[in-house]
Design a protein around this motif. Structure first.
Motif, PDB file in Angstrom:
ATOM      1  N   ALA A 145       0.847  -1.206   0.000  1.00  0.00           N
ATOM      2  CA  ALA A 145       0.000   0.000   0.000  1.00  0.00           C
ATOM      3  C   ALA A 145       0.878   1.250   0.000  1.00  0.00           C
ATOM      4  O   ALA A 145       0.575   2.243  -0.669  1.00  0.00           O
ATOM      5  N   ALA A 146       1.986   1.200   0.732  1.00  0.00           N
ATOM      6  CA  ALA A 146       2.908   2.341   0.770  1.00  0.00           C
ATOM      7  C   ALA A 146       3.563   2.531  -0.598  1.00  0.00           C
ATOM      8  O   ALA A 146       3.619   3.655  -1.130  1.00  0.00           O
ATOM      9  N   ARG A 147       4.021   1.420  -1.163  1.00  0.00           N
ATOM     10  CA  ARG A 147       4.728   1.497  -2.459  1.00  0.00           C
ATOM     11  C   ARG A 147       3.803   2.047  -3.546  1.00  0.00           C
ATOM     12  O   ARG A 147       4.230   2.811  -4.413  1.00  0.00           O
ATOM     13  N   ALA A 148       2.534   1.675  -3.487  1.00  0.00           N
ATOM     14  CA  ALA A 148       1.575   2.168  -4.495  1.00  0.00           C
ATOM     15  C   ALA A 148       1.435   3.687  -4.444  1.00  0.00           C
ATOM     16  O   ALA A 148       0.986   4.308  -5.404  1.00  0.00           O
ATOM     17  N   GLN A 149       1.821   4.269  -3.320  1.00  0.00           N
ATOM     18  CA  GLN A 149       1.750   5.738  -3.190  1.00  0.00           C
ATOM     19  C   GLN A 149       3.135   6.370  -3.275  1.00  0.00           C
ATOM     20  O   GLN A 149       3.330   7.514  -2.864  1.00  0.00           O
ATOM     21  N   GLY A 150       4.126   5.585  -3.738  1.00  0.00           N
ATOM     22  CA  GLY A 150       5.484   6.121  -3.845  1.00  0.00           C
ATOM     23  C   GLY A 150       6.160   6.301  -2.503  1.00  0.00           C
ATOM     24  O   GLY A 150       7.053   7.140  -2.346  1.00  0.00           O
ATOM     25  N   ARG A 151       5.751   5.511  -1.525  1.00  0.00           N
ATOM     26  CA  ARG A 151       6.334   5.595  -0.183  1.00  0.00           C
ATOM     27  C   ARG A 151       6.917   4.241   0.212  1.00  0.00           C
ATOM     28  O   ARG A 151       6.560   3.205  -0.363  1.00  0.00           O
ATOM     29  N   LEU A 152       7.768   4.262   1.224  1.00  0.00           N
ATOM     30  CA  LEU A 152       8.388   3.040   1.729  1.00  0.00           C
ATOM     31  C   LEU A 152       7.956   2.803   3.168  1.00  0.00           C
ATOM     32  O   LEU A 152       8.031   3.720   4.004  1.00  0.00           O
ATOM     33  N   PHE A 153       7.471   1.585   3.447  1.00  0.00           N
ATOM     34  CA  PHE A 153       7.378   1.163   4.845  1.00  0.00           C
ATOM     35  C   PHE A 153       8.473   0.119   5.026  1.00  0.00           C
ATOM     36  O   PHE A 153       8.383  -0.992   4.523  1.00  0.00           O
ATOM     37  N   PRO A 154       9.554   0.478   5.719  1.00  0.00           N
ATOM     38  CA  PRO A 154      10.782  -0.292   5.596  1.00  0.00           C
ATOM     39  C   PRO A 154      10.871  -1.572   6.427  1.00  0.00           C
ATOM     40  O   PRO A 154      11.819  -2.334   6.246  1.00  0.00           O
ATOM     41  N   LEU A 155       9.921  -1.837   7.312  1.00  0.00           N
ATOM     42  CA  LEU A 155      10.013  -3.078   8.082  1.00  0.00           C
ATOM     43  C   LEU A 155       9.871  -4.262   7.121  1.00  0.00           C
ATOM     44  O   LEU A 155       8.912  -4.324   6.351  1.00  0.00           O
ATOM     45  N   SER A 156      10.829  -5.166   7.159  1.00  0.00           N
ATOM     46  CA  SER A 156      10.834  -6.274   6.207  1.00  0.00           C
ATOM     47  C   SER A 156      11.484  -7.481   6.856  1.00  0.00           C
ATOM     48  O   SER A 156      12.587  -7.387   7.404  1.00  0.00           O
ATOM     49  N   LEU A 157      10.799  -8.615   6.827  1.00  0.00           N
ATOM     50  CA  LEU A 157      11.374  -9.833   7.404  1.00  0.00           C
ATOM     51  C   LEU A 157      10.796 -11.056   6.701  1.00  0.00           C
ATOM     52  O   LEU A 157       9.826 -10.947   5.949  1.00  0.00           O
ATOM     53  N   GLY A 158      11.409 -12.204   6.953  1.00  0.00           N
ATOM     54  CA  GLY A 158      11.038 -13.419   6.223  1.00  0.00           C
ATOM     55  C   GLY A 158       9.567 -13.755   6.306  1.00  0.00           C
ATOM     56  O   GLY A 158       8.994 -14.320   5.377  1.00  0.00           O
ATOM     57  N   ALA A 159       8.936 -13.412   7.415  1.00  0.00           N
ATOM     58  CA  ALA A 159       7.530 -13.777   7.624  1.00  0.00           C
ATOM     59  C   ALA A 159       6.569 -12.721   7.103  1.00  0.00           C
ATOM     60  O   ALA A 159       5.367 -12.792   7.386  1.00  0.00           O
ATOM     61  N   GLU A 160       7.059 -11.765   6.303  1.00  0.00           N
ATOM     62  CA  GLU A 160       6.224 -10.586   5.994  1.00  0.00           C
ATOM     63  C   GLU A 160       4.929 -10.906   5.229  1.00  0.00           C
ATOM     64  O   GLU A 160       3.988 -10.138   5.261  1.00  0.00           O
ATOM     65  N   GLY A 161       4.870 -12.059   4.575  1.00  0.00           N
ATOM     66  CA  GLY A 161       3.657 -12.425   3.855  1.00  0.00           C
ATOM     67  C   GLY A 161       2.556 -12.957   4.759  1.00  0.00           C
ATOM     68  O   GLY A 161       1.414 -13.108   4.319  1.00  0.00           O
ATOM     69  N   SER A 162       2.873 -13.235   6.026  1.00  0.00           N
ATOM     70  CA  SER A 162       1.833 -13.759   6.926  1.00  0.00           C
ATOM     71  C   SER A 162       1.822 -13.124   8.310  1.00  0.00           C
ATOM     72  O   SER A 162       0.800 -13.195   9.000  1.00  0.00           O
ATOM     73  N   CYS A 163       2.914 -12.501   8.739  1.00  0.00           N
ATOM     74  CA  CYS A 163       2.869 -11.847  10.060  1.00  0.00           C
ATOM     75  C   CYS A 163       2.024 -10.572   9.962  1.00  0.00           C
ATOM     76  O   CYS A 163       1.847 -10.004   8.889  1.00  0.00           O
ATOM     77  N   GLN A 164       1.495 -10.160  11.092  1.00  0.00           N
ATOM     78  CA  GLN A 164       0.613  -8.987  11.124  1.00  0.00           C
ATOM     79  C   GLN A 164       1.297  -7.852  11.880  1.00  0.00           C
ATOM     80  O   GLN A 164       2.122  -8.097  12.768  1.00  0.00           O
ATOM     81  N   ILE A 165       0.881  -6.635  11.567  1.00  0.00           N
ATOM     82  CA  ILE A 165       1.564  -5.486  12.165  1.00  0.00           C
ATOM     83  C   ILE A 165       1.420  -5.488  13.693  1.00  0.00           C
ATOM     84  O   ILE A 165       2.344  -5.097  14.414  1.00  0.00           O
ATOM     85  N   GLY A 166       0.283  -5.966  14.204  1.00  0.00           N
ATOM     86  CA  GLY A 166       0.124  -6.037  15.663  1.00  0.00           C
ATOM     87  C   GLY A 166       1.172  -6.944  16.291  1.00  0.00           C
ATOM     88  O   GLY A 166       1.730  -6.641  17.346  1.00  0.00           O
ATOM     89  N   GLY A 167       1.466  -8.070  15.619  1.00  0.00           N
ATOM     90  CA  GLY A 167       2.504  -8.984  16.101  1.00  0.00           C
ATOM     91  C   GLY A 167       3.891  -8.384  15.934  1.00  0.00           C
ATOM     92  O   GLY A 167       4.752  -8.503  16.801  1.00  0.00           O
ATOM     93  N   ASN A 168       4.117  -7.693  14.803  1.00  0.00           N
ATOM     94  CA  ASN A 168       5.418  -7.038  14.579  1.00  0.00           C
ATOM     95  C   ASN A 168       5.709  -6.028  15.687  1.00  0.00           C
ATOM     96  O   ASN A 168       6.830  -5.959  16.202  1.00  0.00           O
ATOM     97  N   LEU A 169       4.701  -5.244  16.028  1.00  0.00           N
ATOM     98  CA  LEU A 169       4.918  -4.208  17.045  1.00  0.00           C
ATOM     99  C   LEU A 169       5.047  -4.842  18.432  1.00  0.00           C
ATOM    100  O   LEU A 169       5.856  -4.396  19.253  1.00  0.00           O
ATOM    101  N   SER A 170       4.283  -5.892  18.677  1.00  0.00           N
ATOM    102  CA  SER A 170       4.312  -6.521  19.998  1.00  0.00           C
ATOM    103  C   SER A 170       5.627  -7.244  20.252  1.00  0.00           C
ATOM    104  O   SER A 170       5.993  -7.482  21.394  1.00  0.00           O
ATOM    105  N   THR A 171       6.322  -7.613  19.162  1.00  0.00           N
ATOM    106  CA  THR A 171       7.641  -8.235  19.320  1.00  0.00           C
ATOM    107  C   THR A 171       8.765  -7.240  19.024  1.00  0.00           C
ATOM    108  O   THR A 171       9.937  -7.614  19.054  1.00  0.00           O
ATOM    109  N   ASN A 172       8.391  -5.998  18.718  1.00  0.00           N
ATOM    110  CA  ASN A 172       9.381  -4.998  18.290  1.00  0.00           C
ATOM    111  C   ASN A 172      10.314  -5.600  17.244  1.00  0.00           C
ATOM    112  O   ASN A 172      11.550  -5.581  17.387  1.00  0.00           O
ATOM    113  N   ALA A 173       9.724  -6.154  16.207  1.00  0.00           N
ATOM    114  CA  ALA A 173      10.490  -6.871  15.192  1.00  0.00           C
ATOM    115  C   ALA A 173      11.557  -5.960  14.571  1.00  0.00           C
ATOM    116  O   ALA A 173      11.351  -4.764  14.397  1.00  0.00           O
TER     117      ALA A 173
END
Ligand SMILES: Cc1cc2nc3c(=O)[nH]c(=O)nc-3n(C[C@H](O)[C@H](O)[C@H](O)COP(=O)(O)OP(=O)(O)OC[C@H]3O[C@@H](n4cnc5c(N)ncnc54)[C@H](O)[C@@H]3O)c2cc1C
Length: 254
Positions: A145-173
């Protein structure tokens, strides 16, 4: 890696929720059903099974109920029921964490609250370079969604196709770009959290120069659900790099 989930520290003894099925149905299951409806819960053991295991581990959790609220209001009302009845909760996002933290114990002493149905992008603010999303939005969806607007959301990890942002933040990924952009903690402008008694803490704002008092949102980031359930986040976006280059750097110790 242990093959059982370690026992929690001594405290209130764990009580099987199914020891008294009629009471569980009356006090927990039916009130929760009235809040989230039939689509918002699972009680069938086979249907719940994928949420009881992680692909790398050999242990398996067991709960009598998985709740999948569709909104912050529903989630908060479910937490009120749990608080009133002393029902322990395991929050779960994409269940990719690999530490056992998103899996319940194996003895019907908890219920799982999953954010998988809370998957709405609430808003993109291109003037402020922020995106506001439900906790259950998959990380890759946010990146796209960010890229479609010419923006970057830089958090990126192996599980990115299935992990959720709530889990990312709760683990401070951290992910593969943490040295450049910081861990998840550095990418958050605001949070919305359901507290353990069901109240909603509304810290969902995009103000970048927010120097008012304590930065309470940071308490919930990396807390793995111990202080509340994250239900939404306002995330910082960055300019999309115009060029990328890959370099391999080797270092020989003599
Ligand atoms: C292939 C792979 C690569 C990975 N690479 C990295 C990496 O590079 N860097 C890194 O830091 N991590 C990495 N991880 C681990 C990573 O932290 C998690 O996969 C991801 O951040 C967890 O997101 P999730 O939605 O799956 O959360 P889950 O696994 O479902 O939950 C993780 C924890 O957060 C809690 N939780 C989940 N949602 C909420 C919520 N809404 N509110 C409160 N608590 C909640 C759960 O109870 C649990 O304690 C990797 C994992 C995999 C499988």
């Amino acid at each position: 890696m242990p093959d059982t989930i370690p026992e929690p520290p001594a405290g209130r003894p764990r009580r099987s929720l199914t020891a008294d099925p009629a009471r569980f149905a009356r006090e927990v299951l039916e009130p929760v059903r009235a809040i989230v409806g039939e689509r918002g819960l699972l009680t069938d053991r086979d249907a719940m099974q994928p949420m009881m295991v992680a692909w790398r581990d050999s242990w398996e959790g067991r709960v009598p109920l998985v709740v999948m609220p569709a909104s912050t209001e529903e989630l908060a009302a479910v937490v009120v029921v749990c608080a009133r009845t002393g029902t322990p909760i395991v929050p779960q996002g994409g269940n990719t964490g690999l530490t056992g933290a998103s899996q319940p114990h194996g003895d019907d002493t908890e219920i799982v609250i999953s954010t998988r149905r809370m998957n709405r992008i609430r808003a993109i603010d291109l003037d402020n370079d922020t995106i506001t999303v439900d906790a259950g939005v998959v990380l890759q969806t946010i990146q796209e969604a960010a890229r479609a607007q010419g923006r970057l959301f830089p958090l990126s990890l192996g599980a990115e196709g299935s992990c959720q942002i709530g889990g990312n933040l709760s683990t401070n990924a951290g992910g593969v770009q943490a040295l450049r952009y910081g861990t998840a903690r550095a990418l958050v402008a605001g949070l919305e959290v359901v507290l353990p008694d069901g109240r909603v803490w509304d810290g969902l704002r995009g103000l970048r120069k927010d120097n008012a008092g304590y930065d309470l949102k940071q308490l919930f980031i990396g807390a793995e659900g111990t202080l509340g359930i994250i239900t939404a986040a306002t995330l910082k976006l960055l300019p999309l790099p115009t060029a990328l280059a890959t370099a391999v750097v080797s270092h020989r110790v003599v």
